[in-house]
Design an enzyme around this catalytic site. Structure first.
Site, PDB file in Angstrom:
ATOM      1  N   GLN A 182       0.892  -1.171   0.000  1.00 46.87           N
ATOM      2  CA  GLN A 182       0.000   0.000   0.000  1.00 46.87           C
ATOM      3  C   GLN A 182       0.924   1.212   0.000  1.00 46.87           C
ATOM      4  OE1 GLN A 182      -3.230   0.971  -0.368  1.00 46.87           O
ATOM      5  NE2 GLN A 182      -2.378   3.014  -0.104  1.00 46.87           N
ATOM      6  N   GLY A 188     -10.774   0.967   2.305  1.00 45.86           N
ATOM      7  CA  GLY A 188     -11.911   0.366   1.603  1.00 45.86           C
ATOM      8  C   GLY A 188     -11.488  -0.096   0.229  1.00 45.86           C
ATOM      9  N   MET A 227      -8.191   0.774  -3.023  1.00 46.29           N
ATOM     10  CA  MET A 227      -7.032   1.540  -3.500  1.00 46.29           C
ATOM     11  C   MET A 227      -6.958   1.346  -5.000  1.00 46.29           C
ATOM     12  SD  MET A 227      -4.515   3.550  -2.940  1.00 46.29           S
ATOM     13  CE  MET A 227      -3.606   4.177  -4.351  1.00 46.29           C
ATOM     14  N   GLU A 228      -6.897   2.490  -5.701  1.00 44.59           N
ATOM     15  CA  GLU A 228      -7.054   2.512  -7.147  1.00 44.59           C
ATOM     16  C   GLU A 228      -5.804   2.117  -7.914  1.00 44.59           C
ATOM     17  OE1 GLU A 228      -6.979   5.046  -4.983  1.00 44.59           O
ATOM     18  OE2 GLU A 228      -6.117   6.871  -5.824  1.00 44.59           O
ATOM     19  N   HIS A 269     -16.034   4.127  -7.198  1.00 43.64           N
ATOM     20  CA  HIS A 269     -15.065   5.139  -6.753  1.00 43.64           C
ATOM     21  C   HIS A 269     -13.660   4.807  -7.271  1.00 43.64           C
ATOM     22  CE1 HIS A 269     -13.330   8.088  -3.838  1.00 43.64           C
ATOM     23  NE2 HIS A 269     -12.318   7.238  -3.880  1.00 43.64           N
ATOM     24  N   GLU A 270     -13.223   3.593  -7.027  1.00 42.84           N
ATOM     25  CA  GLU A 270     -11.856   3.233  -7.443  1.00 42.84           C
ATOM     26  C   GLU A 270     -11.731   3.252  -8.965  1.00 42.84           C
ATOM     27  OE1 GLU A 270     -10.047   3.591  -5.055  1.00 42.84           O
ATOM     28  OE2 GLU A 270     -11.429   3.138  -3.409  1.00 42.84           O
ATOM     29  N   HIS A 287     -11.213   6.750 -10.269  1.00 44.17           N
ATOM     30  CA  HIS A 287      -9.826   7.208 -10.150  1.00 44.17           C
ATOM     31  C   HIS A 287      -9.023   6.939 -11.430  1.00 44.17           C
ATOM     32  CE1 HIS A 287      -9.185   8.789  -6.142  1.00 44.17           C
ATOM     33  NE2 HIS A 287      -9.652   7.708  -5.528  1.00 44.17           N
ATOM     34  N   GLU A 337      -9.345  13.102  -4.671  1.00 46.91           N
ATOM     35  CA  GLU A 337     -10.468  12.469  -3.979  1.00 46.91           C
ATOM     36  C   GLU A 337     -11.793  13.216  -4.148  1.00 46.91           C
ATOM     37  OE1 GLU A 337     -10.329   9.510  -3.123  1.00 46.91           O
ATOM     38  OE2 GLU A 337      -8.163   9.177  -2.993  1.00 46.91           O
ATOM     39  N   ASP A 362      -0.415  10.779   5.943  1.00 50.72           N
ATOM     40  CA  ASP A 362      -1.333   9.805   6.547  1.00 50.72           C
ATOM     41  C   ASP A 362      -2.154  10.427   7.682  1.00 50.72           C
ATOM     42  OD1 ASP A 362      -0.652   7.711   4.875  1.00 50.72           O
ATOM     43  OD2 ASP A 362       0.916   6.947   6.203  1.00 50.72           O
ATOM     44  N   TYR A 401     -12.590  14.619   0.407  1.00 50.01           N
ATOM     45  CA  TYR A 401     -13.599  13.830  -0.307  1.00 50.01           C
ATOM     46  C   TYR A 401     -14.919  14.597  -0.425  1.00 50.01           C
ATOM     47  CZ  TYR A 401     -10.695   9.619   0.429  1.00 50.01           C
ATOM     48  OH  TYR A 401      -9.692   8.693   0.416  1.00 50.01           O
ATOM     49  N   LYS A 404     -11.445   3.000   8.498  1.00 53.43           N
ATOM     50  CA  LYS A 404     -12.761   3.625   8.539  1.00 53.43           C
ATOM     51  C   LYS A 404     -13.619   3.053   9.668  1.00 53.43           C
ATOM     52  CE  LYS A 404     -16.888   4.426   5.790  1.00 53.43           C
ATOM     53  NZ  LYS A 404     -17.680   4.070   4.606  1.00 53.43           N
TER      54      LYS A 404
HETATM   55  N1  BES Z   1      -6.942   6.445  -2.732  1.00 53.39           N
HETATM   56  C1  BES Z   1      -7.854   6.183  -1.681  1.00 53.39           C
HETATM   57  C2  BES Z   1      -7.247   5.486  -0.502  1.00 53.39           C
HETATM   58  C3  BES Z   1      -6.066   6.215   0.108  1.00 53.39           C
HETATM   59  C4  BES Z   1      -6.098   7.576   0.334  1.00 53.39           C
HETATM   60  C5  BES Z   1      -4.951   5.517   0.481  1.00 53.39           C
HETATM   61  C6  BES Z   1      -4.997   8.219   0.881  1.00 53.39           C
HETATM   62  C7  BES Z   1      -3.857   6.162   1.035  1.00 53.39           C
HETATM   63  C8  BES Z   1      -3.870   7.523   1.231  1.00 53.39           C
HETATM   64  C9  BES Z   1      -9.072   5.396  -2.178  1.00 53.39           C
HETATM   65  O1  BES Z   1      -9.468   5.723  -3.462  1.00 53.39           O
HETATM   66  C10 BES Z   1     -10.236   5.737  -1.294  1.00 53.39           C
HETATM   67  O2  BES Z   1     -10.620   6.882  -1.305  1.00 53.39           O
HETATM   68  N2  BES Z   1     -10.772   4.777  -0.551  1.00 53.39           N
HETATM   69  C11 BES Z   1     -11.895   4.979   0.321  1.00 53.39           C
HETATM   70  C12 BES Z   1     -13.162   4.448  -0.269  1.00 53.39           C
HETATM   71  C13 BES Z   1     -13.921   5.435  -1.049  1.00 53.39           C
HETATM   72  C14 BES Z   1     -15.232   4.829  -1.535  1.00 53.39           C
HETATM   73  C15 BES Z   1     -14.198   6.733  -0.355  1.00 53.39           C
HETATM   74  C16 BES Z   1     -11.662   4.201   1.605  1.00 53.39           C
HETATM   75  O3  BES Z   1     -10.668   3.474   1.679  1.00 53.39           O
HETATM   76  O4  BES Z   1     -12.449   4.319   2.517  1.00 53.39           O
HETATM   77 ZN    ZN Z   2     -10.375   7.616  -3.566  1.00 51.40          ZN
END
Ligand code: BES
Ligand code: ZN
Length: 589
Positions: free
Chosen positions: A126, A258, A260-261, A285-286, A289, A308, A365, A373, A544
């Site tokens: 990741q 949730g 990762m794209e 969502h993914e 991206h 996002e 992070d 978002y 989450k």
């Molecule tokens: N790219 C993100 C995950 C991410 C963001 C990883 C920042 C590391 C750093 C991914 O596209 C994402 O937004 N995932 C969301 C789900 C989405 C439906 C809102 C998640 O993991 O909750």
């Molecule tokens: Zn995202």
């Protein structure tokens, strides 16, 4: 030296990496990747080259067959260790022999017991936002896009996937095999990805399949069977899908996100396997991206909302096209509560609630929240409504054409908007949205009488209002979540018991419903839910879910003890990112 990216040692004036070749052995016994990285530069003028690394052991650096001296600098808290060397004039390739560390922040190594099948180990990466440097030495900023090739040597019984073209077997030995991957399109380094495990695949359409452990692959195929319809809706909105295949990988439960794209192979949490296809918006969502994020990429983590916010906006347009108006209103309503939660967690005056953030000295992070978002997506809806959908959709296509395969800032986005739709940034007060904290008072509303009825029913709960059984029976999973989101955070034991009995909550397998309920139960010190809370905290590593649960457990001495106890038991199975979040939450008790 002009600063390229506050999260990278890459120097704006030095040669740029264009192509990366990785030759790595995946060693499950030592929990390391060992081998070499070859960086092909854009020029052969030679001179100093600074790279990003984190917890890597550098064995040697070679240019044109000769060893080159290098300096691995002191570890810095957020960025890792700068690797400096001098490229001899006339050379444009740097070969670095190295290995990763067993606690690389980019990798999670799982023992067989931590997988569904219990027989084989599992590895996944990741890299977003700044963990690619813990996988390979490189210029780890989205401003430096690379194509890549990789040769992975893995145990013969396992399968590997990467964010690249499909694997070609290039060698087999008794105990190991070698797979070759190729990514011909220039991607940001945070999109480097690999996973190795006992994987099976099911085809869902000519251009999409899902990979998972054998025990979950059929459930995954059924949950995500709508993927081709989602792809077609997205192409209609945003133009042809440019990445050839859209495959998905369902990870073990410790996957911290949730989704990762990763290009060509989206990584997904197994908590999406609700059995009712109610959580596939994450797939939308993914997939979105692929345009907003992977084609047009945030230049640095300070412009993360461009990835996002744009993707949530795009995701909801897909949801509207595939599942209709009611579904999208529900998504905006659930999102509004999530946004409220993040605004109150940071405080609405916190600089982290700006869309364009200032992250010098801040770990990306630690800056992830619903703000980029949901606030970001709302700014784009405001623009869409101001100019009208037809002109907005035309603008979005022009934006994609203009910036495809590039990494851009918020200023570039606003300048392009002003060029194509003059007056729009001013009319929507875009600068207030980007550069000030909180949610501006011109935020768009998403009125829905049906959903308002659910939220007001929830607000009346403490005054004695109860949803009738036949109303509850008609709620979709998302409506159930909305009802629970709008309940008071602390209830009496009798109220909790009523909810659990009448809405059948503790036994749910849909984690969106389950965790929303358990968060209320935890905050209410409701003892009958404790075993299920423990089960979720020990079974799932998705941030989450961990953040709200551990936070709610902080309210009472008895639940704090439960949280500490669960964390001690769960910690060995959690991903490093999940550990960090939980430790921050518990430290705030
Ligand atoms: N790219 C993100 C995950 C991410 C963001 C990883 C920042 C590391 C750093 C991914 O596209 C994402 O937004 N995932 C969301 C789900 C989405 C439906 C809102 C998640 O993991 O909750
Ligand atoms: Zn995202």
């Amino acid at each position: 030296m002009p600063i390229l990216d506050p999260h990278s040692f890459a120097d704006a004036e030095q040669p740029q990496t264009r192509h990366l070749t990785l030759r790595l052995t995946v060693d499950f016994t030592r929990r390391v990747l060992a081998g070499e990285a070859v960086l092909r530069l854009d020029r052969d003028s030679g001179g100093p080259l600074d790279l990003d690394t984190r917890s890597l052991t550098i064995r040697s650096v070679r240019c044109g067959g000769r060893e080159v001296a290098f300096t691995l600098h002191e570890e810095t808290p957020i960025l890792g260790q700068k690797l400096s060397l001098n490229v001899p004039a006339g050379e444009s390739e740097v070969t670095i022999a190295y290995e990763t560390s067993p606690d690389s922040s980019a990798l999670q190594w799982l023992s067989p017991e931590q997988t569904a099948g219990k027989r084989q180990p599992f590895l996944f990466s990741q890299c977003q936002a700044i963990h690619a440097r813990a996988l390979a030495p490189l210029q780890d900023t989205p401003r430096r896009r690379i194509t890549y090739d990789a040769e992975l040597t893995i145990p013969a019984a396992l399968t590997a996937v990467m964010s690249a073209g499909p694997a070609a077997p290039v060698g087999a030995h008794t105990e190991t095999k070698v797979l070759a991957f190729h990514m011909p399109q220039p991607i940001a380094p945070y999109l480097l990805a690999l996973a190795v495990g006992d994987l099976e695949a099911r085809d869902l359409s000519p251009r999409s399949r899902v990979y998972a452990e054998p025990a979950t692959v059929d459930a995954a195929a059924s949950e995500f069977s709508e993927v081709e319809a989602i792809l077609e809706a997205a192409e209609k909105l945003f133009g042809p899908y440019d990445w050839d295949r859209f495959d998905m990988l369902v990870l073990p439960p410790s996957f911290p996100y949730g989704g990762m794209e990763n290009p060509r192979i989206t990584f997904l949490t197994p908590t999406l396997l609700a059995g009712d296809r109610s959580l596939v918006a994450v797939v939308a969502h993914e997939l979105a991206h692929s345009w907003t994020g992977n084609l047009i990429t945030n230049a640095t983590a300070e412009h993360f909302w461009l990835n996002e916010g744009f993707t949530v906006w795009a995701e909801r347009r897909i949801v509207e096209a595939v599942w209709g108006q009611d579904a999208v209103l529900l998504a905006w309503a659930n999102g509004a509560k999530a946004l409220e939660g993040s605004l109150s967690r940071y405080g609405k005056d916190s600089p982290l609630t700006k869309l364009k953030t200032d992250l010098v000295g801040v770990d990306p992070d630690d800056a992830i929240s619903q703000i980029p978002y949901e606030k970001g997506a709302r700014l784009l809806v405001l623009m869409e409504r101001f100019v009208g959908r037809e002109r907005w959709d035309r603008f979005v296509r022009e934006y994609m054409d203009r910036f495809r395969f590039s990494s851009i800032t918020s200023y570039q986005f606003l300048a392009f908007l002003e060029e194509k739709l003059p007056g729009t940034p001013f009319a929507v007060r875009a600068e207030e949205w980007l550069y000030t904290a909180g949610l501006p008072d011109n935020a768009p509303a998403f009125p829905s009488a049906a959903l308002d009825a659910i939220t007001s029913l929830a607000s009346g709960f403490t005054a004695g209002e109860r949803p009738a059984a036949e109303v509850v029976a008609r709620w979709s999973p998302g409506e159930m979540v909305l009802y629970l989101q709008n309940l008071p955070r602390v209830l009496s034991s009798e109220d909790c018991a009523w909810l659990d009995a009448n809405l059948a909550l503790t036994g749910r397998g849909n984690h969106e419903i389950l965790v929303e309920w358990l968060t209320v139960a935890a905050g209410s010190d409701y003892e009958p839910a404790f075993p299920r809370i423990r089960e979720v905290l020990l079974g799932v590593g998705r941030v989450k879910y961990l953040r709200p649960l551990y936070s709610a457990l902080g309210r009472h001495p008895r639940t704090q003890a439960l949280a500490r106890d669960c964390y001690a038991a769960a910690r060995p199975g959690y991903h490093g990112l999940s550990r960090r979040v939980v430790e921050q939450v518990i430290a705030g008790y």
